[in-house]
Design an enzyme around this catalytic site. Structure first.
Site, PDB file in Angstrom:
ATOM      1  N   GLU A  68      -7.234  17.710   1.225  1.00  0.00           N
ATOM      2  CA  GLU A  68      -6.190  18.359   1.515  1.00  0.00           C
ATOM      3  C   GLU A  68      -5.144  17.442   2.243  1.00  0.00           C
ATOM      4  O   GLU A  68      -4.105  17.421   1.822  1.00  0.00           O
ATOM      5  CB  GLU A  68      -6.441  19.813   2.437  1.00  0.00           C
ATOM      6  CG  GLU A  68      -7.119  20.997   1.711  1.00  0.00           C
ATOM      7  CD  GLU A  68      -8.611  20.851   1.814  1.00  0.00           C
ATOM      8  OE1 GLU A  68      -9.119  19.779   2.188  1.00  0.00           O
ATOM      9  OE2 GLU A  68      -9.255  22.125   1.982  1.00  0.00           O
ATOM     10  N   HIS A 113       0.476  48.753  15.287  1.00  0.00           N
ATOM     11  CA  HIS A 113       0.809  49.447  14.152  1.00  0.00           C
ATOM     12  C   HIS A 113       0.171  49.284  12.931  1.00  0.00           C
ATOM     13  O   HIS A 113       0.907  49.564  11.784  1.00  0.00           O
ATOM     14  CB  HIS A 113       2.449  49.221  14.062  1.00  0.00           C
ATOM     15  CG  HIS A 113       3.214  49.699  15.019  1.00  0.00           C
ATOM     16  ND1 HIS A 113       3.793  51.062  15.363  1.00  0.00           N
ATOM     17  CD2 HIS A 113       3.311  49.016  16.410  1.00  0.00           C
ATOM     18  CE1 HIS A 113       4.385  51.190  16.516  1.00  0.00           C
ATOM     19  NE2 HIS A 113       4.127  49.948  17.321  1.00  0.00           N
ATOM     20  N   GLU A 122     -16.570  29.035  13.623  1.00  0.00           N
ATOM     21  CA  GLU A 122     -17.079  27.662  13.199  1.00  0.00           C
ATOM     22  C   GLU A 122     -18.217  27.153  14.048  1.00  0.00           C
ATOM     23  O   GLU A 122     -19.206  26.720  13.619  1.00  0.00           O
ATOM     24  CB  GLU A 122     -15.800  26.800  12.829  1.00  0.00           C
ATOM     25  CG  GLU A 122     -16.459  25.456  12.045  1.00  0.00           C
ATOM     26  CD  GLU A 122     -14.962  24.621  11.940  1.00  0.00           C
ATOM     27  OE1 GLU A 122     -14.217  25.301  11.248  1.00  0.00           O
ATOM     28  OE2 GLU A 122     -15.105  23.377  12.245  1.00  0.00           O
ATOM     29  N   GLY A 139     -13.508  18.400  15.835  1.00  0.00           N
ATOM     30  CA  GLY A 139     -12.305  18.767  15.196  1.00  0.00           C
ATOM     31  C   GLY A 139     -11.625  20.095  15.743  1.00  0.00           C
ATOM     32  O   GLY A 139     -10.560  19.920  16.266  1.00  0.00           O
ATOM     33  N   ARG A 140     -12.550  21.008  16.161  1.00  0.00           N
ATOM     34  CA  ARG A 140     -11.796  22.352  16.698  1.00  0.00           C
ATOM     35  C   ARG A 140     -11.682  22.184  18.343  1.00  0.00           C
ATOM     36  O   ARG A 140     -11.451  23.277  18.930  1.00  0.00           O
ATOM     37  CB  ARG A 140     -12.795  23.587  16.078  1.00  0.00           C
ATOM     38  CG  ARG A 140     -14.221  23.414  16.728  1.00  0.00           C
ATOM     39  CD  ARG A 140     -14.877  24.463  15.890  1.00  0.00           C
ATOM     40  NE  ARG A 140     -16.450  24.299  15.889  1.00  0.00           N
ATOM     41  CZ  ARG A 140     -17.179  23.461  15.144  1.00  0.00           C
ATOM     42  NH1 ARG A 140     -16.648  22.649  14.464  1.00  0.00           N
ATOM     43  NH2 ARG A 140     -18.377  23.394  15.390  1.00  0.00           N
ATOM     44  N   LYS A 198     -16.150  21.399   1.246  1.00  0.00           N
ATOM     45  CA  LYS A 198     -15.327  20.104   0.923  1.00  0.00           C
ATOM     46  C   LYS A 198     -16.094  19.520  -0.218  1.00  0.00           C
ATOM     47  O   LYS A 198     -15.364  19.234  -1.335  1.00  0.00           O
ATOM     48  CB  LYS A 198     -15.249  19.081   2.085  1.00  0.00           C
ATOM     49  CG  LYS A 198     -14.609  19.583   3.290  1.00  0.00           C
ATOM     50  CD  LYS A 198     -14.670  18.370   4.237  1.00  0.00           C
ATOM     51  CE  LYS A 198     -13.748  18.822   5.511  1.00  0.00           C
ATOM     52  NZ  LYS A 198     -13.504  17.677   6.612  1.00  0.00           N
ATOM     53  N   LYS A 220      -9.750  13.490  11.421  1.00  0.00           N
ATOM     54  CA  LYS A 220     -10.830  12.788  12.058  1.00  0.00           C
ATOM     55  C   LYS A 220     -11.508  11.786  11.078  1.00  0.00           C
ATOM     56  O   LYS A 220     -11.564  10.614  11.459  1.00  0.00           O
ATOM     57  CB  LYS A 220     -11.703  13.792  12.619  1.00  0.00           C
ATOM     58  CG  LYS A 220     -12.984  13.435  13.488  1.00  0.00           C
ATOM     59  CD  LYS A 220     -13.903  14.316  14.191  1.00  0.00           C
ATOM     60  CE  LYS A 220     -14.950  13.979  14.816  1.00  0.00           C
ATOM     61  NZ  LYS A 220     -15.877  14.714  15.452  1.00  0.00           N
TER      62      LYS A 220
HETATM   63  C1  G6Q Z   1     -13.561  21.367  12.900  1.00  0.00           C
HETATM   64  C2  G6Q Z   1     -13.976  21.044  11.635  1.00  0.00           C
HETATM   65  C3  G6Q Z   1     -12.896  21.059  10.587  1.00  0.00           C
HETATM   66  C4  G6Q Z   1     -12.205  19.993  10.503  1.00  0.00           C
HETATM   67  C5  G6Q Z   1     -11.259  19.790   9.050  1.00  0.00           C
HETATM   68  C6  G6Q Z   1     -10.567  18.729   8.809  1.00  0.00           C
HETATM   69  O1  G6Q Z   1     -14.275  21.250  13.929  1.00  0.00           O
HETATM   70  O2  G6Q Z   1     -14.826  20.200  11.500  1.00  0.00           O
HETATM   71  O3  G6Q Z   1     -12.286  22.047  10.952  1.00  0.00           O
HETATM   72  O4  G6Q Z   1     -11.162  19.781  11.510  1.00  0.00           O
HETATM   73  O5  G6Q Z   1     -12.113  19.976   8.180  1.00  0.00           O
HETATM   74  O6  G6Q Z   1     -11.244  17.373   9.165  1.00  0.00           O
HETATM   75  P1  G6Q Z   1     -10.754  16.054   9.393  1.00  0.00           P
HETATM   76  O7  G6Q Z   1     -10.029  15.989  10.791  1.00  0.00           O
HETATM   77  O8  G6Q Z   1     -11.661  15.119   9.335  1.00  0.00           O
HETATM   78  O9  G6Q Z   1      -9.762  15.850   8.210  1.00  0.00           O
END
Ligand code: G6Q
Length: 550
Positions: free
Chosen positions: A216, A387, A356, A270-271, A515, A210
């Site tokens: 990462e 199990h 989150e 994002g989620r 981050k 996003k």
């Molecule tokens: C989701 C969070 C988080 C995010 C990641 C990746 O709601 O904000 O999980 O999706 O940190 O972020 P970017 O999509 O900006 O790389």
């Protein structure tokens, strides 16, 4: 807009629920079942091919009504309306929350800052259709003309968990020659393990971020880009890399042509983003028609959520039950157990969605809350988890309400596998509810031929307290439509809980802290000067790792 002054735990309905708890907390579900033959029917809701049975919960009509009163007092209906209307309900980030617009199949206008968001959404969906079909048909090929059969999603958190979960859930719908891979972790192993398996000529990388600033994702994308350029040259990049982001400037800076970028918007968290172009890997794997069916399923749940009386509203009832357990029984955990191998990543996906979104302690009036918020969510695929952690679910000192998810028909009907699978899940729900008294345990042992002495010695160990709650979701088959419904139900459940707890379910300051902190230690590991003062443990660990890496 949520400027409600009275604290949630001071509301009349909350106080009433406290009284209900005192009066009914010991009531046994098995007695309520025995007294009321209609209980299962009364406490279940059907929507299309989804059946939600919540009768194995520690509730009666009085409790249900009190929970519904709480929803009313918290004005849940107004806030649902505000979300669908594009109001900026994510108050800390001053953003609208419109994952529902991504699957607004009616195409009715939704305005943010006076602008209808639907034309842009439709445009990106059309671009996804064109591109995914071209890849699937081999019309958009790699640099050397080979078909792109390896789809590698590079992203993390919300830019990974949704597509990964949905691709796995819909594995049986994948085009025969296409394979999907997911690189999320910064651990070089994640990258290496994927790159070792694939041929660059046949690989499409989808860089999902996003913000396009996540270390990462950018590090993994850089490594993959180098791997591709080493094999095929710089000119190959435009045929093997696309990006999904809200940040065109950073995409370009990274070296991906904005022509190859799929846009989404800051009103999509994002989620909550798998319904947007973040779901491109899903669309390529299962085809855009199936992706659309997933959106249809989610939209069906959206309309149910928006328009149905709360007493018959699946996400609202899911949320109210969790509030009942979390805030009155003080149950700190909840488990989700899909009895479907293809849904194995659903618990990990929901872990992010729930924890989150609602793992917060400051309310919308900038005050620390005086009640519990998100429970810990964990889970795994049944029967595997029977199990492992089921011992604790049956006999542990903490009670863990469970959600069971069952497709009536398997994608792999082999012999009697599926009937055994279903028998297991139904037996679990029943056993958790009924339990087993020590007399029952004793008699069972005697019947099985144990000596009286042994039976007496073991009967306490073989006693199950029961009265342990569970919800059961039954689907006909786990197809794209059903998956869309299921995930949307959990999204809305999470939202309703956030409304009741008076917190912002749509920011993620804790993730942002992570981050920020990693960046502060990195220069020290790389021997660059830093004048940051750490605690002695962190200092020692930095030194130890540096020595070991020499
Ligand atoms: C989701 C969070 C988080 C995010 C990641 C990746 O709601 O904000 O999980 O999706 O940190 O972020 P970017 O999509 O900006 O790389």
């Amino acid at each position: 807009m949520f400027g409600r002054k009275l604290e949630v735990n001071k509301l009349k309905s909350w106080k009433h629920l406290e009284k209900c708890y005192k009066k009914f907390c010991k009531t046994e579900m098995k007695e309520m079942f025995a007294k009321d033959p209609q209980r299962a029917e009364k406490y279940s809701i059907k929507l299309e091919n989804m059946f939600f049975d919540y009768s194995k919960n520690r509730i009666n009509d009085r409790i249900k009504n009190a929970l519904l009163m709480l929803a009313k007092e918290r004005k849940v209906d107004e806030k649902i309306h505000a979300m669908f209307e594009g109001e900026k309900i994510n108050q800390t980030e001053k953003r609208a929350v419109l994952h529902v617009a991504l699957r607004n199949r009616s195409n009715s206008p939704i305005y943010v800052d006076g602008k209808n968001v639907m034309p842009n959404i439709n445009e990106v969906l059309a671009k996804m259709r064109k591109f995914s079909e071209a890849v699937r048909l081999g019309k958009f090929t790699g640099h050397t003309g080979k078909k792109l059969i390896n789809i590698v999603n590079i992203g993390i958190g919300g830019s990974d968990l949704g597509p990964k979960m949905a691709c796995e859930a819909l594995r049986r719908y994948w085009a025969k020659d296409i394979k999907c891979y997911f690189i999320s972790n910064i651990d070089g192993t994640a990258c290496s393990e994927v790159l070792n398996k694939i041929n660059p000529e046949e690989t499409l990388f989808i860089v999902c971020s996003k913000t396009f600033t996540t270390i990462e994702t950018l590090t993994n994308a850089k490594t993959c880009r180098k791997w591709l350029v080493d094999a095929l040259g710089e000119h190959a990049v435009s045929k093997h890399f696309v990006a999904v982001s809200t940040n065109a400037k950073e995409v370009e800076k990274f070296g991906i042509d904005v022509e190859n970028m799929f846009e989404f918007w800051d009103f999509v968290g994002g989620r909550y983003s798998m319904w947007s172009a973040i779901g491109l890997s899903i669309a390529i794997a299962v085809g855009m028609d199936n992706f659309d069916k997933m959106l249809d399923g989610a939209h069906t749940m959206d309309m149910h959520f928006k328009n149905t009386d709360f007493s018959q509203n699946i996400p609202v009832m899911m949320a109210l039950l969790e509030i009942w357990y979390r805030n009155f029984f003080k149950f700190a955990n909840t488990a989700v157990i899909p009895y479907d191998q293809y849904l194995q990543y659903v618990p990990a996906y929901l872990q992010q969605l729930v924890m989150e979104s609602n793992g917060k302690s400051v309310n919308n009036e900038e005050k620390f809350v005086k009640y519990d918020t998100s429970p810990v969510l964990f889970g795994g695929a049944g029967t595997d988890v029977q199990h492992s952690f089921f011992q604790m679910i049956h006999q542990g000192t903490s009670i863990v309400p469970c959600d069971f998810i069952i497709p009536a028909i398997s994608h792999n009907e082999i012999g009697d596998h599926h009937e055994i699978l279903i028998a297991n899940v139904l037996a679990q729900g029943e056993a958790l509810m009924r339990g087993k008294t020590s007399t029952e345990a004793y008699e069972e042992m005697i019947k099985a031929g144990k000596s009286k002495e042994d039976a007496v010695a073991l009967k306490k160990y073989k006693t199950f307290s029961g009265n342990r709650p569970s919800n059961t979701f039954v689907f006909k088959k786990m197809d794209p439509f059903a998956l869309g419904m299921l995930i949307a139900a959990y999204e809305h459940k999470t939202f309703v809980e956030g409304i009741i707890w008076n917190i912002d379910s749509f920011d993620q300051m804790g993730v942002e802290l992570g981050k920020q902190m990693a960046l502060s230690i990195l220069p020290e590991l790389q021997n660059n000067a830093s004048n940051i003062q750490h605690d002695s443990s962190t200092e020692n660990l930095i030194k130890l790792v540096k020595d070991l890496r020499k």
